[in-house]
Design a protein around this motif. Structure first.
Motif, PDB file in Angstrom:
ATOM      1  N   TYR A 143     -17.881  49.586  47.773  1.00  0.00           N
ATOM      2  CA  TYR A 143     -19.179  48.937  47.644  1.00  0.00           C
ATOM      3  C   TYR A 143     -19.129  47.452  47.986  1.00  0.00           C
ATOM      4  O   TYR A 143     -20.056  46.922  48.594  1.00  0.00           O
ATOM      5  CB  TYR A 143     -19.753  49.162  46.247  1.00  0.00           C
TER       6      TYR A 143
ATOM      7  N   THR B  92     -19.072  47.199  51.797  1.00  0.00           N
ATOM      8  CA  THR B  92     -20.379  47.557  52.355  1.00  0.00           C
ATOM      9  C   THR B  92     -21.375  46.432  52.129  1.00  0.00           C
ATOM     10  O   THR B  92     -22.125  46.049  53.030  1.00  0.00           O
ATOM     11  CB  THR B  92     -20.889  48.868  51.722  1.00  0.00           C
TER      12      THR B  92
ATOM     13  N   PHE C 110     -26.146  52.271  45.533  1.00  0.00           N
ATOM     14  CA  PHE C 110     -25.345  53.469  45.793  1.00  0.00           C
ATOM     15  C   PHE C 110     -25.747  54.150  47.095  1.00  0.00           C
ATOM     16  O   PHE C 110     -24.972  54.907  47.670  1.00  0.00           O
ATOM     17  CB  PHE C 110     -25.445  54.463  44.636  1.00  0.00           C
TER      18      PHE C 110
ATOM     19  N   LEU D  32     -17.473  47.278  41.936  1.00  0.00           N
ATOM     20  CA  LEU D  32     -17.884  46.164  42.776  1.00  0.00           C
ATOM     21  C   LEU D  32     -16.870  45.045  42.579  1.00  0.00           C
ATOM     22  O   LEU D  32     -17.178  43.961  42.115  1.00  0.00           O
ATOM     23  CB  LEU D  32     -19.298  45.702  42.413  1.00  0.00           C
TER      24      LEU D  32
END
Length: 167
Positions: free
Chosen positions: A31, A34, A116, A2
């Motif tokens: 991540y 997203t 996840f 991250l």
């Protein structure tokens, strides 16, 4: 996994203001991107270049824990329990990081849920054939595999409609 979510959020927001794309395509392992897309409420499709199970589909599925094991490396019950405990702890930490970030920066947006498993609510593009022995995928969002999305390559000038932005 991250890396610099604040910076990614700021840069993606600025990019969106400048270019106003209709959609984004984000690598499932990105991540921070997203999470930023989720927080900004921007439309995106998730691209999963690896195995389809990299996007956990069920509550007992954990990133990094295979749904099936080859006999040569199958852990015994004790080893599997240790692995599951570590995966659950990792999942919980990552979920908290996502939740805290989203709550602080986008309180108007719904919570991201399992970190996840956070993927596009519109489409997940899998770079993997739809083998019959794979676990059943959730009905939503739409999941596309190479066998379903490569039959019609689209117009000959498709590259004219793609904008690539490099740092």
């Amino acid at each position: 996994m991250l890396a610099k979510p604040e910076r990614v959020l700021e840069e993606l927001s600025a990019l969106n203001e400048r270019l106003r794309p209709d959609w984004y395509v984000v690598d499932q392992l990105s991540y921070a991107a997203t999470l930023a897309l989720h927080c900004l409420g921007l439309p995106y499709a998730t691209y999963c270049p690896g195995h389809p199970s990299y996007v956990p589909a069920g509550p007992g599925d954990y990133f990094g824990v295979p749904y099936a094991w080859p006999s040569a490396v199958r852990p015994d019950g004790t080893e599997l329990a240790v692995l599951l405990k570590a995966a659950e702890a990792n999942d919980a930490v990552f979920n908290r990081l996502f939740s805290d970030f989203a709550e602080a920066r986008a309180p108007h947006r719904p919570p991201p849920g399992r970190a996840f498993a956070l993927a596009s609510p519109h489409a997940v593009v899998l770079n993997y054939p739809s083998f019959e022995w794979l676990p059943a995928a959730p009905a939503n969002p739409v999941r596309l595999s190479p066998l379903s999305h490569s039959r019609n390559p689209g117009p000959a000038n498709w590259r004219d409609s793609v904008l690539v932005v490099a740092p």
